[in-house]
Write an enzyme that holds these catalytic residues in place. Structure first.
Site, PDB file in Angstrom:
ATOM      1  N   HIS A 204      -3.129   3.343 -22.219  1.00 25.91           N
ATOM      2  CA  HIS A 204      -3.355   4.623 -22.895  1.00 25.91           C
ATOM      3  C   HIS A 204      -2.167   4.959 -23.787  1.00 25.91           C
ATOM      4  O   HIS A 204      -1.034   4.949 -23.321  1.00 25.91           O
ATOM      5  CB  HIS A 204      -3.557   5.745 -21.863  1.00 25.91           C
TER       6      HIS A 204
ATOM      7  N   TYR B 284      -5.094  17.306 -19.672  1.00 25.94           N
ATOM      8  CA  TYR B 284      -4.446  18.276 -18.783  1.00 25.94           C
ATOM      9  C   TYR B 284      -4.824  19.657 -19.315  1.00 25.94           C
ATOM     10  O   TYR B 284      -4.448  20.007 -20.431  1.00 25.94           O
ATOM     11  CB  TYR B 284      -2.926  18.114 -18.807  1.00 25.94           C
TER      12      TYR B 284
ATOM     13  N   PRO C 109       1.908  16.035  -8.469  1.00 25.91           N
ATOM     14  CA  PRO C 109       1.317  14.935  -9.265  1.00 25.91           C
ATOM     15  C   PRO C 109       1.125  15.255 -10.745  1.00 25.91           C
ATOM     16  O   PRO C 109       0.725  14.390 -11.511  1.00 25.91           O
ATOM     17  CB  PRO C 109      -0.013  14.687  -8.575  1.00 25.91           C
TER      18      PRO C 109
ATOM     19  N   LYS D 144       4.198  10.937 -11.494  1.00 23.81           N
ATOM     20  CA  LYS D 144       5.462  10.248 -11.243  1.00 23.81           C
ATOM     21  C   LYS D 144       5.587   9.631  -9.842  1.00 23.81           C
ATOM     22  O   LYS D 144       6.455   8.786  -9.628  1.00 23.81           O
ATOM     23  CB  LYS D 144       6.627  11.236 -11.433  1.00 23.81           C
TER      24      LYS D 144
ATOM     25  N   TYR E 218       6.924  11.391 -19.919  1.00 26.19           N
ATOM     26  CA  TYR E 218       5.623  10.988 -19.368  1.00 26.19           C
ATOM     27  C   TYR E 218       5.515   9.464 -19.287  1.00 26.19           C
ATOM     28  O   TYR E 218       5.060   8.912 -18.287  1.00 26.19           O
ATOM     29  CB  TYR E 218       4.477  11.549 -20.218  1.00 26.19           C
TER      30      TYR E 218
HETATM   31  P1  FAS Z   1       2.752   5.956   1.069  1.00 24.97           P
HETATM   32  O1  FAS Z   1       2.662   7.267   1.789  1.00 24.97           O
HETATM   33  O2  FAS Z   1       1.708   5.585   0.089  1.00 24.97           O
HETATM   34  O3  FAS Z   1       2.770   4.760   2.147  1.00 24.97           O
HETATM   35  C1  FAS Z   1       3.528   4.880   3.344  1.00 24.97           C
HETATM   36  C2  FAS Z   1       2.894   3.965   4.365  1.00 24.97           C
HETATM   37  O4  FAS Z   1       3.684   4.020   5.561  1.00 24.97           O
HETATM   38  C3  FAS Z   1       1.489   4.417   4.750  1.00 24.97           C
HETATM   39  O5  FAS Z   1       0.596   3.334   4.678  1.00 24.97           O
HETATM   40  C4  FAS Z   1       1.652   4.929   6.186  1.00 24.97           C
HETATM   41  O6  FAS Z   1       0.509   4.678   6.977  1.00 24.97           O
HETATM   42  C5  FAS Z   1       2.833   4.118   6.672  1.00 24.97           C
HETATM   43  N1  FAS Z   1       3.569   4.780   7.765  1.00 24.97           N
HETATM   44  C6  FAS Z   1       3.887   6.087   7.848  1.00 24.97           C
HETATM   45  N2  FAS Z   1       4.562   6.310   9.004  1.00 24.97           N
HETATM   46  C7  FAS Z   1       4.671   5.103   9.639  1.00 24.97           C
HETATM   47  C8  FAS Z   1       5.242   4.687  10.861  1.00 24.97           C
HETATM   48  N3  FAS Z   1       5.855   5.557  11.678  1.00 24.97           N
HETATM   49  N4  FAS Z   1       5.150   3.384  11.218  1.00 24.97           N
HETATM   50  C9  FAS Z   1       4.536   2.485  10.389  1.00 24.97           C
HETATM   51  N5  FAS Z   1       3.966   2.822   9.209  1.00 24.97           N
HETATM   52  C10 FAS Z   1       4.033   4.121   8.858  1.00 24.97           C
HETATM   53  N6  FAS Z   1       1.216  10.038  -7.275  1.00 24.97           N
HETATM   54  C11 FAS Z   1       0.901   9.977  -8.577  1.00 24.97           C
HETATM   55  O7  FAS Z   1       1.670   9.411  -9.367  1.00 24.97           O
HETATM   56  N7  FAS Z   1      -0.282  10.545  -9.033  1.00 24.97           N
HETATM   57  C12 FAS Z   1      -1.172  11.168  -8.174  1.00 24.97           C
HETATM   58  O8  FAS Z   1      -2.201  11.662  -8.580  1.00 24.97           O
HETATM   59  C13 FAS Z   1      -0.875  11.240  -6.800  1.00 24.97           C
HETATM   60  N8  FAS Z   1      -1.743  11.825  -5.915  1.00 24.97           N
HETATM   61  C14 FAS Z   1      -1.394  11.893  -4.573  1.00 24.97           C
HETATM   62  C15 FAS Z   1      -2.259  12.489  -3.621  1.00 24.97           C
HETATM   63  C16 FAS Z   1      -1.892  12.578  -2.270  1.00 24.97           C
HETATM   64  C17 FAS Z   1      -2.815  13.225  -1.251  1.00 24.97           C
HETATM   65  C18 FAS Z   1      -0.667  12.047  -1.836  1.00 24.97           C
HETATM   66  C19 FAS Z   1      -0.238  12.150  -0.382  1.00 24.97           C
HETATM   67  C20 FAS Z   1       0.189  11.447  -2.771  1.00 24.97           C
HETATM   68  C21 FAS Z   1      -0.175  11.356  -4.132  1.00 24.97           C
HETATM   69  N9  FAS Z   1       0.642  10.729  -5.082  1.00 24.97           N
HETATM   70  C22 FAS Z   1       0.339  10.653  -6.400  1.00 24.97           C
HETATM   71  C23 FAS Z   1       1.869  10.146  -4.683  1.00 24.97           C
HETATM   72  C24 FAS Z   1       1.543   8.797  -4.112  1.00 24.97           C
HETATM   73  O9  FAS Z   1       0.882   8.022  -5.060  1.00 24.97           O
HETATM   74  C25 FAS Z   1       2.843   8.228  -3.635  1.00 24.97           C
HETATM   75  O10 FAS Z   1       3.860   8.362  -4.614  1.00 24.97           O
HETATM   76  C26 FAS Z   1       2.721   6.791  -3.228  1.00 24.97           C
HETATM   77  O11 FAS Z   1       1.705   6.691  -2.270  1.00 24.97           O
HETATM   78  C27 FAS Z   1       4.085   6.363  -2.690  1.00 24.97           C
HETATM   79  O12 FAS Z   1       3.911   5.174  -2.029  1.00 24.97           O
HETATM   80  P2  FAS Z   1       4.741   4.883  -0.707  1.00 24.97           P
HETATM   81  O13 FAS Z   1       6.157   5.272  -0.908  1.00 24.97           O
HETATM   82  O14 FAS Z   1       4.402   3.488  -0.347  1.00 24.97           O
HETATM   83  O15 FAS Z   1       4.187   5.913   0.407  1.00 24.97           O
HETATM   84  C1  PHB Z   2      -4.940  10.446 -11.330  1.00 26.65           C
HETATM   85  O1  PHB Z   2      -5.685   9.799 -12.079  1.00 26.65           O
HETATM   86  O2  PHB Z   2      -5.085  10.454 -10.087  1.00 26.65           O
HETATM   87  C2  PHB Z   2      -3.816  11.229 -11.935  1.00 26.65           C
HETATM   88  C3  PHB Z   2      -3.460  11.009 -13.250  1.00 26.65           C
HETATM   89  C4  PHB Z   2      -2.414  11.745 -13.804  1.00 26.65           C
HETATM   90  C5  PHB Z   2      -1.756  12.683 -13.033  1.00 26.65           C
HETATM   91  C6  PHB Z   2      -2.103  12.888 -11.696  1.00 26.65           C
HETATM   92  C7  PHB Z   2      -3.143  12.154 -11.149  1.00 26.65           C
HETATM   93  O3  PHB Z   2      -0.740  13.404 -13.575  1.00 26.65           O
END
Ligand code: FAS
Ligand code: PHB
Length: 398
Positions: A79, A209, A301, A305, A393
């Site tokens: 994009h 957005y 989000p 980032k 961005y």
């Molecule tokens: P994660 O949380 O993805 O992974 C951590 C892993 O550790 C999980 O699989 C968990 O099960 C495991 N774990 C936890 N405790 C443990 C333990 N005690 N023992 C063993 N394993 C354990 N980012 C964006 O850029 N855009 C978005 O739109 C966006 N939406 C999101 C929506 C939600 C609901 C959440 C929670 C996050 C969102 N994020 C978004 C951020 C997300 O993408 C994170 O930045 C990304 O998952 C980070 O990855 P990890 O650091 O691997 O953490």
């Molecule tokens: C998404 O596609 O999940 C998304 C994209 C951009 C954002 C947040 C979430 O800033």
């Protein structure tokens, strides 16, 4: 403490098989550094979490270095711009023109995770899924780090050189850091994001957005046939309060009439509400234990980032561990926390700024709305203003 059924040694123990843990494991493997991942959930559960959708060039390059970028380049959508919709008027931010050619890649975190799982399995590397009660021990300076976990009713112990806490916001590693050595910073926003995933064609070529008098909305996508939409909702809302029809009707009210008319609706294949918070842990190193990704920080989000910061943390940590094992130098691991935090705080600022800019903070009597109007007018009419948004961005350099 019971005697473990098995005791093994692995140079690096990674806790968590989300994008951070899997990416680190793959990069270390590519550099000849043996590692094991302990994950509390099943692979299917990890893949079921619908999260990020936008990758910065830094994350794309990390996945290329990990040998896990082939499908992303085949199926991902580059994009070159995004749109800001302010009270019914759309303004395009030309990311490519404003940043000297940079762009972002639209490719879902679920697919990133699946690709990293596949290359790890193909390399025959060990990931212990459904590893319960993972607990790091003796990771402070001068101690011999080890990790215990339970699997199929038996306790196992792994001695190691380093522990990588990639276990997300609710993980055990940050919680195990000595209370007198850790400082956290937090801001919780007074609303959440209701997200809906549908197998419908995206309403627009680029992400929109939207800021409206009814609140924020985001029109995103996963492919040309799968869309991801978000609505700002009160923290008191429950996902069961929102039927698919109610979601679509509210989304149409928050975008301009042309976009509303083009919106293709359909049944949700996932629907969830995520709270918004800014959170940072300092430092990100405790002796021989390091934190990376959501284990160390959270961003709202709005700036896309979260996943991208996880990728840059992992990049810095990988470089530091390679320096240690290949050059017998501790310079990289000593500077990890400072280097990672410098990029993290800039992304925290951008995510906070985008959130303040685009959401409805009705309770403050309207002053913030005036600030939003002034800032957005500046961005829409000044190339320098638009460049600040575009540069952040697409992602600042590592
Ligand atoms: P994660 O949380 O993805 O992974 C951590 C892993 O550790 C999980 O699989 C968990 O099960 C495991 N774990 C936890 N405790 C443990 C333990 N005690 N023992 C063993 N394993 C354990 N980012 C964006 O850029 N855009 C978005 O739109 C966006 N939406 C999101 C929506 C939600 C609901 C959440 C929670 C996050 C969102 N994020 C978004 C951020 C997300 O993408 C994170 O930045 C990304 O998952 C980070 O990855 P990890 O650091 O691997 O953490
Ligand atoms: C998404 O596609 O999940 C998304 C994209 C951009 C954002 C947040 C979430 O800033």
């Amino acid at each position: 403490m019971s005697t473990p059924a098995t005791t093994t040694h692995v140079p690096v123990v990674i806790v968590g098989a989300g994008p951070s843990g899997l990416l680190l494991g793959q990069l270390l493997h590519k550099s000849g550094i043996e590692n094991i991942i302990l994950e509390q959930r099943s692979p299917d559960y990890v893949l079921s979490r619908i999260r990020a959708g936008v990758l910065e060039q830094v994350a794309v390059e990390m996945l290329e270095k990990a040998g896990a970028a082939e499908r992303m380049h085949a199926e991902g959508l580059p994009h070159e711009g995004i749109e800001l919709l302010y009270f019914g008027k759309r303004h395009r931010i030309d990311l490519k023109a404003l940043t000297g050619g940079k762009q972002v890649m639209v490719y879902g975190q679920t697919e990133v995770t699946r690709d990293l799982m596949d290359v790890r399995a193909a390399a025959g590397l060990t990931t212990v899924y459904e590893a319960l009660n993972v607990q790091p021990f003796d990771f402070l300076e001068g101690e011999k780090p080890r990790v215990r976990y339970e699997k199929d009713g038996q306790t196992h112990e792994i001695t190691c050189d380093f522990i990588a806490g990639c276990d997300g916001f609710h993980g055990v590693c940050r919680a195990s850091a000595p209370a007198d050595k850790i400082k956290t910073f937090e801001k919780v926003y007074p609303f959440g994001w209701l997200g809906l995933l549908s197998d419908t064609p995206p309403v627009s070529e680029e992400l929109i957005y939207a800021s409206s008098e009814r609140g924020f909305a985001l029109c995103s996508q996963r492919s040309l046939s799968r869309s991801r939409y978000y609505l700002q909702v009160p923290l008191t809302d429950k996902v069961e309060d929102w039927s698919d029809e109610a979601f679509w009707e509210e989304l149409k009210r928050r975008v301009d009439p042309e976009t509303a008319a083009k919106l293709v609706t359909g049944p949700s294949i996932e629907k969830s509400i995520a709270p918004l918070r800014s959170f940072v842990t300092e430092p990100m190193r405790f002796g021989r234990m390091f934190l990376a990704g959501d284990a160390a920080h959270i961003v709202p989000p709005t700036g896309a980032k979260g996943l991208n910061l996880a990728a840059s943390d992992v990049g810095y940590l990988w470089q530091g561990l390679v320096d240690f094992y290949q050059n017998k130098s501790e310079a990289g691991i000593d500077s990890y926390s400072e280097k990672a935090l410098r990029r993290i705080w800039k992304a925290e600022h951008f995510s906070w700024w985008m959130t303040m800019l685009m959401h409805d903070f009705a309770e403050d009597g309207g002053f913030n709305a005036k600030m939003q109007e002034a800032e957005l007018h500046y961005i829409f009419t000044s190339e320098n203003g638009a460049r600040v948004l575009a540069e952040n961005y697409v992602g600042l350099p590592m």
